[in-house]
Design a protein around this motif. Sequence first.
Motif, mmCIF file in Angstrom:
data_model
loop_
_atom_site.group_PDB
_atom_site.id
_atom_site.type_symbol
_atom_site.label_atom_id
_atom_site.label_comp_id
_atom_site.label_asym_id
_atom_site.label_seq_id
_atom_site.Cartn_x
_atom_site.Cartn_y
_atom_site.Cartn_z
ATOM 1 N N PRO A 66 0.827 -1.212 0.000
ATOM 2 C CA PRO A 66 0.000 0.000 0.000
ATOM 3 C C PRO A 66 0.862 1.263 0.000
ATOM 4 C CG PRO A 66 0.003 -0.992 2.168
ATOM 5 C CD PRO A 66 0.745 -1.930 1.255
ATOM 6 N N GLY A 67 0.270 2.360 -0.470
ATOM 7 C CA GLY A 67 0.968 3.643 -0.420
ATOM 8 C C GLY A 67 1.075 4.107 1.026
ATOM 9 N N ARG A 68 2.047 4.977 1.278
ATOM 10 C CA ARG A 68 2.225 5.479 2.633
ATOM 11 C C ARG A 68 2.270 6.996 2.599
ATOM 12 N NH1 ARG A 68 2.398 1.593 5.668
ATOM 13 N NH2 ARG A 68 3.437 1.986 7.597
ATOM 14 N N GLN A 69 1.611 7.594 3.563
ATOM 15 C CA GLN A 69 1.643 9.040 3.707
ATOM 16 C C GLN A 69 1.728 9.362 5.192
ATOM 17 O OE1 GLN A 69 -1.746 11.016 2.023
ATOM 18 N NE2 GLN A 69 -0.634 12.926 1.803
ATOM 19 N N ARG A 70 2.755 10.096 5.559
ATOM 20 C CA ARG A 70 3.019 10.438 6.963
ATOM 21 C C ARG A 70 3.085 9.191 7.848
ATOM 22 N NH1 ARG A 70 -1.358 14.361 6.072
ATOM 23 N NH2 ARG A 70 -0.347 16.203 5.193
ATOM 24 N N GLY A 71 3.663 8.131 7.288
ATOM 25 C CA GLY A 71 3.867 6.907 8.055
ATOM 26 C C GLY A 71 2.675 5.966 8.118
ATOM 27 N N LYS A 72 1.535 6.358 7.534
ATOM 28 C CA LYS A 72 0.348 5.509 7.571
ATOM 29 C C LYS A 72 0.053 4.956 6.185
ATOM 30 C CE LYS A 72 -2.546 7.242 11.240
ATOM 31 N NZ LYS A 72 -3.872 7.789 11.519
ATOM 32 N N ALA A 73 -0.520 3.755 6.156
ATOM 33 C CA ALA A 73 -0.935 3.162 4.886
ATOM 34 C C ALA A 73 -2.169 3.900 4.368
ATOM 35 C CB ALA A 73 -1.253 1.689 5.071
ATOM 36 N N VAL A 74 -2.171 4.221 3.067
ATOM 37 C CA VAL A 74 -3.298 4.926 2.457
ATOM 38 C C VAL A 74 -3.705 4.250 1.157
ATOM 39 C CG1 VAL A 74 -2.760 7.188 3.454
ATOM 40 C CG2 VAL A 74 -1.761 6.547 1.271
ATOM 41 N N ARG A 75 -4.920 4.508 0.725
ATOM 42 C CA ARG A 75 -5.436 3.995 -0.547
ATOM 43 C C ARG A 75 -4.845 4.852 -1.680
ATOM 44 N NH1 ARG A 75 -11.700 4.054 -1.042
ATOM 45 N NH2 ARG A 75 -11.405 2.639 0.681
#
Length: 87
Positions: A66-75
Amino acid sequence: MRKHVQRYFDAELANELGLPAGKKRIYVQFKIDKDGSITSIRARAPHPRLKKEAERIVKKLPKMKPGRQRGKAVRVGYTLPITFNVE
């Protein structure tokens, strides 16, 4: 992803459908979910059977990272163009 499409996409199907000769494109849009699964598959193609074939091979894709943004998995949304020649 390209190798997966080359391996599983049946380009001969376009020749059977009687489409005019030339370069054809299919656009497949889908989302890679937070857990890496493929969801929300949509396709645009010059023939309904080509659309179904494109959706079929995208469903066969393995689980992704999954993509990551600010350390969290995102869609993440993704568009996959499939180009081939009809003879």
